[in-house]
Scaffold this active site. Structure first.
Site, PDB file in Angstrom:
ATOM      1  N   CYS A  50       0.842  -1.202   0.000  1.00 62.07           N
ATOM      2  CA  CYS A  50       0.000   0.000   0.000  1.00 62.07           C
ATOM      3  C   CYS A  50       0.879   1.255   0.000  1.00 62.07           C
ATOM      4  O   CYS A  50       2.045   1.224   0.408  1.00 62.07           O
ATOM      5  CB  CYS A  50      -0.950   0.000   1.197  1.00 62.07           C
ATOM      6  SG  CYS A  50      -0.159   0.288   2.798  1.00 62.07           S
ATOM      7  N   CYS A 118      23.738  26.720  -4.551  1.00 65.50           N
ATOM      8  CA  CYS A 118      23.510  25.713  -5.585  1.00 65.50           C
ATOM      9  C   CYS A 118      23.894  24.320  -5.083  1.00 65.50           C
ATOM     10  O   CYS A 118      23.051  23.490  -4.819  1.00 65.50           O
ATOM     11  CB  CYS A 118      24.294  26.053  -6.847  1.00 65.50           C
ATOM     12  SG  CYS A 118      24.088  24.853  -8.178  1.00 65.50           S
ATOM     13  N   CYS A 209      29.227   1.311  13.899  1.00 56.44           N
ATOM     14  CA  CYS A 209      30.643   0.917  13.906  1.00 56.44           C
ATOM     15  C   CYS A 209      31.523   2.021  13.330  1.00 56.44           C
ATOM     16  O   CYS A 209      31.038   3.046  12.872  1.00 56.44           O
ATOM     17  CB  CYS A 209      30.825  -0.374  13.112  1.00 56.44           C
ATOM     18  SG  CYS A 209      30.540  -0.179  11.346  1.00 56.44           S
TER      19      CYS A 209
END
Length: 214
Positions: A50, A118, A209
């Site tokens: 769904c 940008c 880690c």
């Protein structure tokens, strides 16, 4: 289309509603009975979920910087972003597009526009090809034209284009930039940040880690 119709015909059933008959299908993630029009079909593997579950799945993957694949166990099919418009909000759709592009460019080919407003991601090959349309000898000069904002920058020092100046001369003439770099290095040392050996971006270990993948 035939494959999709065949799948729907096998797993959906008609239900009487106040608006007439509709086809329902059970989402195997939330086990809710959903209208077939609100079920998402993954191109390639044809697993169906769904919109609500798919939106949550995509969001979690993106927040963890992972390329989005089908949620079915052990399925490696990558989600085609062009088919996600029905359940993704525009901002999430844009992030997913960016993640897909980042994954498609190798670490040694990645280059970002140095202009803060940008910061577009490009590959070195494509930005050189683009610049050659506007400048002659760009391959040797190091001048590049951003494919998004159109401003020119230096591919060698990742700074705005400095015509008739070497990278070192430009760096010395911009003392405020050197001050900013020094502040960043000081903060990085204090926070125990590290630089990625491939792309040179700063990395902070917040959990997990110590292994870093660019």
């Amino acid at each position: 289309k035939f494959a999709r119709d065949a799948i729907v015909s096998q797993i959906a059933w008609p239900v009487e509603t106040s608006k007439g008959k509709s086809l329902k299908e059970t989402c195997v993630i939330c086990f809710e009975d959903i209208d077939v029009e609100k079920m998402f079909l993954v191109d390639g593997c044809y697993h169906r979920y769904c919109f609500s579950c798919m939106k949550q799945h995509v969001k979690v993957k993106l927040l963890n910087g992972i390329v989005v694949t089908c949620p079915h166990e052990e399925c490696k099919t990558e989600i085609n972003i062009a088919t996600c418009g029905n359940f993704l909000d525009p901002k999430l759709f844009e992030i997913m597009s960016q993640r897909r592009k980042e994954a498609s460019i190798t670490a040694t080919e990645k280059v970002y526009c140095p202009y803060p407003r940008c910061s577009a991601l490009m590959s070195k090959t494509e930005v050189l090809r683009h610049t050659n349309l506007f400048r002659v000898g760009a391959e040797h000069s190091g001048e590049r034209k951003c494919m998004k904002c159109g401003f020119f920058f230096c591919i060698n020092c990742k700074a705005p284009w400095h015509d008739n100046m070497t990278c070192n001369d430009y760096s010395r003439s911009n003392s405020h930039k050197r001050t900013g770099d020094a502040m960043l290095k000081s903060l990085a040392k204090q926070k125990l940040w590290r630089q990625c050996v491939k792309c040179s971006h700063m990395v902070e270990l917040s959990e997990g880690c110590y292994h870093i993948t660019c």
